[in-house]
Design a protein around this motif. Structure first.
Motif, PDB file in Angstrom:
ATOM      1  N   MET A  79       2.756 -21.286  11.168  1.00 44.11           N
ATOM      2  CA  MET A  79       2.441 -22.445  12.012  1.00 44.11           C
ATOM      3  C   MET A  79       1.652 -21.925  13.203  1.00 44.11           C
ATOM      4  N   GLY A  80       0.339 -22.144  13.189  1.00 46.95           N
ATOM      5  CA  GLY A  80      -0.497 -21.599  14.258  1.00 46.95           C
ATOM      6  C   GLY A  80      -0.461 -20.083  14.187  1.00 46.95           C
ATOM      7  N   SER A  81       0.121 -19.446  15.225  1.00 51.16           N
ATOM      8  CA  SER A  81       0.239 -17.986  15.249  1.00 51.16           C
ATOM      9  C   SER A  81       1.696 -17.542  15.114  1.00 51.16           C
ATOM     10  N   THR A  82       2.523 -18.387  14.497  1.00 50.24           N
ATOM     11  CA  THR A  82       3.935 -18.080  14.301  1.00 50.24           C
ATOM     12  C   THR A  82       4.260 -18.038  12.815  1.00 50.24           C
ATOM     13  N   ILE A  83       5.064 -17.039  12.423  1.00 43.60           N
ATOM     14  CA  ILE A  83       5.586 -16.976  11.054  1.00 43.60           C
ATOM     15  C   ILE A  83       7.084 -17.250  11.123  1.00 43.60           C
TER      16      ILE A  83
ATOM     17  N   LYS B 145      15.568  -7.972   6.239  1.00 38.04           N
ATOM     18  CA  LYS B 145      14.605  -7.360   5.316  1.00 38.04           C
ATOM     19  C   LYS B 145      14.120  -8.300   4.215  1.00 38.04           C
ATOM     20  N   PHE B 146      14.000  -9.573   4.504  1.00 30.01           N
ATOM     21  CA  PHE B 146      13.451 -10.530   3.548  1.00 30.01           C
ATOM     22  C   PHE B 146      11.947 -10.558   3.749  1.00 30.01           C
ATOM     23  N   HIS B 147      11.162 -10.641   2.654  1.00 29.78           N
ATOM     24  CA  HIS B 147       9.707 -10.557   2.802  1.00 29.78           C
ATOM     25  C   HIS B 147       9.123 -11.808   3.441  1.00 29.78           C
ATOM     26  N   LEU B 148       8.265 -11.595   4.428  1.00 32.84           N
ATOM     27  CA  LEU B 148       7.678 -12.699   5.183  1.00 32.84           C
ATOM     28  C   LEU B 148       6.591 -13.448   4.427  1.00 32.84           C
ATOM     29  N   SER B 149       6.097 -12.899   3.317  1.00 29.37           N
ATOM     30  CA  SER B 149       5.025 -13.581   2.581  1.00 29.37           C
ATOM     31  C   SER B 149       5.479 -14.917   2.010  1.00 29.37           C
ATOM     32  N   ASN B 150       6.770 -15.139   1.930  1.00 31.44           N
ATOM     33  CA  ASN B 150       7.298 -16.432   1.479  1.00 31.44           C
ATOM     34  C   ASN B 150       7.567 -17.377   2.648  1.00 31.44           C
TER      35      ASN B 150
ATOM     36  N   ALA C  34      -1.955  -8.686  11.117  1.00 30.83           N
ATOM     37  CA  ALA C  34      -1.102  -8.006  10.142  1.00 30.83           C
ATOM     38  C   ALA C  34       0.132  -7.452  10.828  1.00 30.83           C
ATOM     39  N   THR C  35       1.256  -7.517  10.108  1.00 32.31           N
ATOM     40  CA  THR C  35       2.519  -6.958  10.584  1.00 32.31           C
ATOM     41  C   THR C  35       3.200  -6.244   9.420  1.00 32.31           C
ATOM     42  N   ASP C  36       4.307  -5.567   9.726  1.00 35.93           N
ATOM     43  CA  ASP C  36       5.169  -5.106   8.654  1.00 35.93           C
ATOM     44  C   ASP C  36       5.559  -6.326   7.837  1.00 35.93           C
ATOM     45  N   GLY C  37       5.826  -6.125   6.564  1.00 34.62           N
ATOM     46  CA  GLY C  37       6.047  -7.246   5.666  1.00 34.62           C
ATOM     47  C   GLY C  37       7.435  -7.829   5.654  1.00 34.62           C
ATOM     48  N   TYR C  38       8.407  -7.082   6.151  1.00 37.88           N
ATOM     49  CA  TYR C  38       9.787  -7.550   6.056  1.00 37.88           C
ATOM     50  C   TYR C  38      10.337  -8.009   7.403  1.00 37.88           C
ATOM     51  N   CYS C  39      11.091  -9.084   7.367  1.00 38.93           N
ATOM     52  CA  CYS C  39      11.781  -9.582   8.553  1.00 38.93           C
ATOM     53  C   CYS C  39      12.714  -8.487   9.077  1.00 38.93           C
ATOM     54  N   THR C  40      12.771  -8.336  10.377  1.00 35.42           N
ATOM     55  CA  THR C  40      13.617  -7.308  10.980  1.00 35.42           C
ATOM     56  C   THR C  40      15.093  -7.696  10.970  1.00 35.42           C
ATOM     57  N   HIS C  41      15.408  -8.918  10.589  1.00 34.68           N
ATOM     58  CA  HIS C  41      16.802  -9.369  10.572  1.00 34.68           C
ATOM     59  C   HIS C  41      17.525  -8.931   9.309  1.00 34.68           C
TER      60      HIS C  41
ATOM     61  N   HIS D 106       0.855  -1.183   0.000  1.00 39.04           N
ATOM     62  CA  HIS D 106       0.000   0.000   0.000  1.00 39.04           C
ATOM     63  C   HIS D 106       0.894   1.238   0.000  1.00 39.04           C
ATOM     64  N   GLU D 107       0.731   2.060  -1.029  1.00 38.78           N
ATOM     65  CA  GLU D 107       1.580   3.228  -1.224  1.00 38.78           C
ATOM     66  C   GLU D 107       3.037   2.773  -1.197  1.00 38.78           C
ATOM     67  N   ASP D 108       3.855   3.300  -0.319  1.00 34.30           N
ATOM     68  CA  ASP D 108       5.270   2.926  -0.293  1.00 34.30           C
ATOM     69  C   ASP D 108       5.600   1.926   0.810  1.00 34.30           C
ATOM     70  N   ARG D 109       4.591   1.228   1.328  1.00 34.99           N
ATOM     71  CA  ARG D 109       4.797   0.284   2.432  1.00 34.99           C
ATOM     72  C   ARG D 109       4.340  -1.108   2.039  1.00 34.99           C
ATOM     73  N   THR D 110       4.892  -2.089   2.723  1.00 38.46           N
ATOM     74  CA  THR D 110       4.498  -3.471   2.475  1.00 38.46           C
ATOM     75  C   THR D 110       4.194  -4.156   3.802  1.00 38.46           C
ATOM     76  N   PHE D 111       3.183  -5.015   3.766  1.00 36.21           N
ATOM     77  CA  PHE D 111       2.684  -5.669   4.969  1.00 36.21           C
ATOM     78  C   PHE D 111       2.565  -7.166   4.727  1.00 36.21           C
ATOM     79  N   ALA D 112       2.435  -7.894   5.803  1.00 32.91           N
ATOM     80  CA  ALA D 112       2.113  -9.314   5.750  1.00 32.91           C
ATOM     81  C   ALA D 112       0.811  -9.493   6.526  1.00 32.91           C
ATOM     82  N   VAL D 113      -0.159 -10.143   5.905  1.00 34.29           N
ATOM     83  CA  VAL D 113      -1.460 -10.383   6.538  1.00 34.29           C
ATOM     84  C   VAL D 113      -1.617 -11.889   6.687  1.00 34.29           C
ATOM     85  N   TYR D 114      -1.935 -12.321   7.905  1.00 29.32           N
ATOM     86  CA  TYR D 114      -1.932 -13.737   8.255  1.00 29.32           C
ATOM     87  C   TYR D 114      -3.323 -14.231   8.605  1.00 29.32           C
TER      88      TYR D 114
END
Length: 101
Positions: free
Chosen positions: A56-60, A47-52, A38-45, A21-29
């Motif tokens: 598992m349950g409530s864990t990505i 910056k790899f996208h979490l959508s891939n 929903a969280t920010d889309g990129y791993c904080t380690h 959305h606009e200049d941001r990316t999110f991950a929706v679970y």
């Protein structure tokens, strides 16, 4: 401001969807309990996208180095991640998923 993301049935149980959305990316679970988050889309380690990643349950699990986050709270749960994800409110109305920015 609530932003429309997708139809609720577009996300399978225990899955994640990339949403830009606009200049941001999110991950929706969608968890195994049919709850949406929903969280920010990129791993904080690295910056790899979490959508891939694997839900598992409530864990990505990040697909790059297998770090894990709690999708409900954004809390970093397993190394190498140590910085939490930002989370966003989610609602489902009439079969449509929205996140609040």
């Amino acid at each position: 401001m609530w932003i429309e993301v997708c139809k609720a049935d577009e996300i399978d149980e225990e899955d994640v969807l990339r949403f830009d959305h606009e200049d941001r990316t999110f991950a929706v679970y969608r968890t195994d309990k049919d709850e949406y988050y929903a969280t920010d889309g990129y791993c904080t380690h690295e910056k790899f996208h979490l959508s891939n990643g694997l839900v598992m349950g409530s864990t990505i699990e990040c697909p790059k180095h297998n770090g894990r986050f709690d999708v409900m709270t954004g809390q970093a749960k397993r190394a190498p991640v140590c910085v939490d994800l930002k989370t966003y409110p989610v609602k489902v109305e009439n079969g449509t998923v929205y996140i609040e920015l």
